[in-house]
Motif scaffolding. Structure first.
Motif, PDB file in Angstrom:
ATOM      1  N   GLY A 190       0.777  -1.223   0.000  1.00 24.84           N
ATOM      2  CA  GLY A 190       0.000   0.000   0.000  1.00 24.84           C
ATOM      3  C   GLY A 190       0.810   1.275   0.000  1.00 24.84           C
ATOM      4  N   ILE A 191       2.095   1.194  -0.287  1.00 27.62           N
ATOM      5  CA  ILE A 191       2.933   2.385  -0.401  1.00 27.62           C
ATOM      6  C   ILE A 191       3.569   2.397  -1.791  1.00 27.62           C
ATOM      7  CG2 ILE A 191       3.368   2.563   2.075  1.00 27.62           C
ATOM      8  CD1 ILE A 191       6.105   1.319   1.630  1.00 27.62           C
ATOM      9  N   ASP A 192       3.928   3.576  -2.277  1.00 31.14           N
ATOM     10  CA  ASP A 192       4.413   3.689  -3.651  1.00 31.14           C
ATOM     11  C   ASP A 192       5.550   4.704  -3.739  1.00 31.14           C
ATOM     12  OD1 ASP A 192       4.793   3.739  -6.355  1.00 31.14           O
ATOM     13  OD2 ASP A 192       2.805   4.539  -6.867  1.00 31.14           O
ATOM     14  N   MET A 193       6.768   4.202  -3.773  1.00 25.42           N
ATOM     15  CA  MET A 193       7.935   5.081  -3.893  1.00 25.42           C
ATOM     16  C   MET A 193       8.126   5.594  -5.311  1.00 25.42           C
ATOM     17  SD  MET A 193      11.055   2.300  -3.596  1.00 25.42           S
ATOM     18  CE  MET A 193      12.375   2.813  -4.705  1.00 25.42           C
ATOM     19  N   ASN A 194       7.270   5.148  -6.243  1.00 28.45           N
ATOM     20  CA  ASN A 194       7.365   5.546  -7.642  1.00 28.45           C
ATOM     21  C   ASN A 194       6.247   6.501  -8.064  1.00 28.45           C
ATOM     22  OD1 ASN A 194       9.504   3.545  -8.030  1.00 28.45           O
ATOM     23  ND2 ASN A 194       7.866   2.040  -7.902  1.00 28.45           N
ATOM     24  N   SER A 195       5.432   6.914  -7.135  1.00 30.82           N
ATOM     25  CA  SER A 195       4.288   7.760  -7.473  1.00 30.82           C
ATOM     26  C   SER A 195       4.739   9.127  -7.990  1.00 30.82           C
ATOM     27  CB  SER A 195       3.401   7.948  -6.238  1.00 30.82           C
ATOM     28  OG  SER A 195       2.361   8.871  -6.521  1.00 30.82           O
ATOM     29  N   PRO A 196       4.050   9.642  -9.022  1.00 30.13           N
ATOM     30  CA  PRO A 196       4.354  11.009  -9.458  1.00 30.13           C
ATOM     31  C   PRO A 196       3.917  12.054  -8.438  1.00 30.13           C
ATOM     32  CG  PRO A 196       2.487  10.113 -10.681  1.00 30.13           C
ATOM     33  CD  PRO A 196       3.064   8.978  -9.880  1.00 30.13           C
ATOM     34  N   ASP A 197       3.052  11.638  -7.510  1.00 28.23           N
ATOM     35  CA  ASP A 197       2.631  12.541  -6.450  1.00 28.23           C
ATOM     36  C   ASP A 197       3.695  12.565  -5.357  1.00 28.23           C
ATOM     37  OD1 ASP A 197       0.477  14.117  -4.965  1.00 28.23           O
ATOM     38  OD2 ASP A 197       0.874  12.469  -3.571  1.00 28.23           O
ATOM     39  N   ARG A 198       4.248  13.736  -5.111  1.00 27.97           N
ATOM     40  CA  ARG A 198       5.377  13.846  -4.194  1.00 27.97           C
ATOM     41  C   ARG A 198       5.021  13.387  -2.785  1.00 27.97           C
ATOM     42  NH1 ARG A 198       7.954  17.288  -0.660  1.00 27.97           N
ATOM     43  NH2 ARG A 198      10.255  17.332  -0.836  1.00 27.97           N
ATOM     44  N   ALA A 199       3.829  13.755  -2.298  1.00 38.17           N
ATOM     45  CA  ALA A 199       3.438  13.387  -0.935  1.00 38.17           C
ATOM     46  C   ALA A 199       3.324  11.871  -0.796  1.00 38.17           C
ATOM     47  CB  ALA A 199       2.118  14.060  -0.571  1.00 38.17           C
ATOM     48  N   THR A 200       2.744  11.217  -1.808  1.00 39.99           N
ATOM     49  CA  THR A 200       2.625   9.758  -1.785  1.00 39.99           C
ATOM     50  C   THR A 200       4.000   9.110  -1.803  1.00 39.99           C
ATOM     51  OG1 THR A 200       0.501   9.858  -2.938  1.00 39.99           O
ATOM     52  CG2 THR A 200       1.679   7.750  -3.007  1.00 39.99           C
ATOM     53  N   ARG A 201       4.862   9.657  -2.631  1.00 40.71           N
ATOM     54  CA  ARG A 201       6.227   9.109  -2.744  1.00 40.71           C
ATOM     55  C   ARG A 201       7.004   9.296  -1.444  1.00 40.71           C
ATOM     56  NH1 ARG A 201       7.253  11.797  -6.843  1.00 40.71           N
ATOM     57  NH2 ARG A 201       8.765  13.369  -6.143  1.00 40.71           N
ATOM     58  N   GLN A 202       6.900  10.464  -0.849  1.00 30.00           N
ATOM     59  CA  GLN A 202       7.626  10.724   0.392  1.00 30.00           C
ATOM     60  C   GLN A 202       7.112   9.863   1.538  1.00 30.00           C
ATOM     61  OE1 GLN A 202      10.434  12.551   0.834  1.00 30.00           O
ATOM     62  NE2 GLN A 202      10.379  12.661  -1.409  1.00 30.00           N
ATOM     63  N   LYS A 203       5.807   9.588   1.545  1.00 30.94           N
ATOM     64  CA  LYS A 203       5.249   8.705   2.559  1.00 30.94           C
ATOM     65  C   LYS A 203       5.867   7.312   2.451  1.00 30.94           C
ATOM     66  CE  LYS A 203       0.893   6.716   4.221  1.00 30.94           C
ATOM     67  NZ  LYS A 203      -0.582   6.652   3.996  1.00 30.94           N
ATOM     68  N   ALA A 204       5.997   6.816   1.224  1.00 36.94           N
ATOM     69  CA  ALA A 204       6.603   5.497   1.010  1.00 36.94           C
ATOM     70  C   ALA A 204       8.068   5.493   1.417  1.00 36.94           C
ATOM     71  CB  ALA A 204       6.453   5.090  -0.453  1.00 36.94           C
ATOM     72  N   LEU A 205       8.786   6.521   1.035  1.00 33.96           N
ATOM     73  CA  LEU A 205      10.209   6.585   1.371  1.00 33.96           C
ATOM     74  C   LEU A 205      10.406   6.664   2.880  1.00 33.96           C
ATOM     75  CD1 LEU A 205      11.470   8.966  -1.448  1.00 33.96           C
ATOM     76  CD2 LEU A 205      11.925   6.513  -1.228  1.00 33.96           C
ATOM     77  N   ALA A 206       9.530   7.391   3.560  1.00 31.13           N
ATOM     78  CA  ALA A 206       9.627   7.469   5.023  1.00 31.13           C
ATOM     79  C   ALA A 206       9.388   6.102   5.654  1.00 31.13           C
ATOM     80  CB  ALA A 206       8.623   8.480   5.559  1.00 31.13           C
ATOM     81  N   PRO A 212      13.740  -2.996  -0.939  1.00 31.06           N
ATOM     82  CA  PRO A 212      12.379  -2.505  -1.150  1.00 31.06           C
ATOM     83  C   PRO A 212      11.623  -3.405  -2.117  1.00 31.06           C
ATOM     84  CG  PRO A 212      13.953  -1.169  -2.372  1.00 31.06           C
ATOM     85  CD  PRO A 212      14.757  -2.152  -1.562  1.00 31.06           C
ATOM     86  N   LEU A 213      10.306  -3.360  -2.055  1.00 35.78           N
ATOM     87  CA  LEU A 213       9.467  -4.253  -2.856  1.00 35.78           C
ATOM     88  C   LEU A 213       9.209  -3.664  -4.234  1.00 35.78           C
ATOM     89  CD1 LEU A 213       7.704  -6.866  -2.796  1.00 35.78           C
ATOM     90  CD2 LEU A 213       5.795  -5.378  -2.132  1.00 35.78           C
ATOM     91  N   PRO A 214       9.616  -4.348  -5.304  1.00 37.55           N
ATOM     92  CA  PRO A 214       9.312  -3.843  -6.646  1.00 37.55           C
ATOM     93  C   PRO A 214       7.807  -3.829  -6.917  1.00 37.55           C
ATOM     94  CG  PRO A 214      11.077  -5.470  -6.723  1.00 37.55           C
ATOM     95  CD  PRO A 214      10.476  -5.542  -5.355  1.00 37.55           C
ATOM     96  N   ASP A 260      12.829   7.258 -14.135  1.00 38.25           N
ATOM     97  CA  ASP A 260      13.509   8.422 -13.556  1.00 38.25           C
ATOM     98  C   ASP A 260      13.115   8.584 -12.093  1.00 38.25           C
ATOM     99  OD1 ASP A 260      14.826   9.041 -15.903  1.00 38.25           O
ATOM    100  OD2 ASP A 260      13.295  10.460 -16.591  1.00 38.25           O
ATOM    101  N   ILE A 261      11.808   8.457 -11.814  1.00 39.67           N
ATOM    102  CA  ILE A 261      11.332   8.557 -10.430  1.00 39.67           C
ATOM    103  C   ILE A 261      11.862   7.388  -9.611  1.00 39.67           C
ATOM    104  CG2 ILE A 261       9.291   8.504  -8.934  1.00 39.67           C
ATOM    105  CD1 ILE A 261       7.748   9.934 -11.137  1.00 39.67           C
ATOM    106  N   HIS A 262      11.793   6.194 -10.193  1.00 38.67           N
ATOM    107  CA  HIS A 262      12.202   4.990  -9.461  1.00 38.67           C
ATOM    108  C   HIS A 262      13.669   5.056  -9.068  1.00 38.67           C
ATOM    109  CE1 HIS A 262      11.939   0.942  -8.035  1.00 38.67           C
ATOM    110  NE2 HIS A 262      12.773   0.460  -8.938  1.00 38.67           N
ATOM    111  N   VAL A 263      14.533   5.423  -9.999  1.00 37.02           N
ATOM    112  CA  VAL A 263      15.964   5.490  -9.713  1.00 37.02           C
ATOM    113  C   VAL A 263      16.252   6.568  -8.679  1.00 37.02           C
ATOM    114  CG1 VAL A 263      18.216   6.064 -10.699  1.00 37.02           C
ATOM    115  CG2 VAL A 263      16.683   4.508 -11.921  1.00 37.02           C
ATOM    116  N   ALA A 264      15.576   7.702  -8.787  1.00 38.49           N
ATOM    117  CA  ALA A 264      15.797   8.776  -7.808  1.00 38.49           C
ATOM    118  C   ALA A 264      15.385   8.331  -6.409  1.00 38.49           C
ATOM    119  CB  ALA A 264      15.018  10.021  -8.225  1.00 38.49           C
TER     120      ALA A 264
END
Length: 307
Positions: free
Chosen positions: A120-136, A155-157, A165-169
């Protein structure tokens, strides 16, 4: 035989207690982990997810907790290397983590890797808040890995191929966070990567720092991708999920060639750990099959060393 082992065998069912063949027990003082842990070359380990049914109490013929896993693997399977999965934990409270680390130390085991399988988390989301939540969330798990003294975290693919670009970053951000805590991030062929033999080396190269491969022998869409995928991933590997599906009574495995998977890794220079990922709800059968796989791998390792 120790009292704890008798208690486990009693829980595991009469078939084992009546004479099932298991591993020769290894005592905690047989191991010499040292400051940096066991030497992992030649080691056969276990992925805690292999015991998921036992850990959540949905097995037959016995169950055990994550805190008991190191002792059970040492005494019943002859394994001292443990690869962890976030789904195996009941809590990440520090006191529980300290108990787990002590349990591993007491059993002479070394824990190496944390598979971060949070859903239920997404480190690849174009939405910054969603991405930061996953990274946290992943960073909190990397803190867990560091507290336990683990070498690696994964991390889970995603199931669908992400914007690279988002994924690598995002991956680099986790790698930098891990580097500050002596935790290397791993790439495993799962989700979108299972259909692409080049996915693992391409991502490792793109991320470029504090990253390595952890090939899974089972996570490929078919054998046309499996063997070339392993040939390309194993040269970059520091660990391996040695996955087996349904086994025959002597270790027969129809879905794919287990020995070929081992040989590909060995020929690429990989020496271990080979972490077994093979489950069975029947605890007695699970222990037998894990011993069978361990012995199979150790025999192939001996043969390869003397060839």
């Amino acid at each position: 035989m120790t009292q704890t082992r008798r208690m486990f065998l009693k829980r595991a069912g009469s078939a084992v207690a009546a004479g099932a063949t298991l591993a020769v027990p290894m005592k905690a003082d047989d191991a010499d982990p040292g400051e940096s842990g066991l030497q992992l070359d030649g080691e056969v380990g276990i992925v805690s997810a292999a015991c998921h049914a036992q850990l959540i109490g949905k097995s037959t013929n016995g169950k055990f907790s994550l805190l008991e896993l190191p002792r059970v693997m040492r005494d019943e399977v002859g394994i001292r290397v443990i690869d962890l999965n976030t789904s195996s934990f009941t809590t990440f409270d520090r006191s529980y983590l300290d108990e787990l680390r002590q349990a591993a130390d007491d059993a002479g085991c070394v824990m190496t890797n944390l598979k971060m399988n949070q859903r239920g988390i997404d480190m690849n989301s174009p939405d910054r808040a969603t991405r930061q939540k996953a990274l946290a969330e992943y960073k909190r798990a990397i803190d867990v890995a560091a507290h336990l003294g683990l070498k690696w975290a994964r991390p889970l693919p995603a199931q669908e191929k992400p914007d690279m670009d988002i994924h690598v970053a995002s991956f680099r951000e986790l790698c930098d966070y891990g580097a500050e805590r002596d935790v290397t991030l791993l790439v495993e062929n799962f989700g979108w990567m299972q259909s692409d033999a080049d996915a693992v080396p391409n991502l490792v190269e793109a991320v470029g720092r504090n990253v390595a491969a952890c090939p899974d022998t089972g996570n490929w869409i078919d054998n046309e991708v499996r063997y070339p995928g392993l040939e390309k991933a194993f040269p970059l590997a520091v660990s391996c999920d040695y996955k087996a599906r349904k086994l025959g009574p002597q270790g027969e495995h129809e879905e794919y060639d287990l020995k070929r998977c081992f040989t590909i890794g060995w020929d690429a220079g990989f020496r271990g750990p080979w972490c077994l990922e093979h489950g069975n709800k029947d605890t007695v059968q699970l222990l037998r099959e894990l011993v069978l796989l361990r012995e199979m791998l150790q025999r192939w390792i001996r043969d390869a060393e003397t060839a």
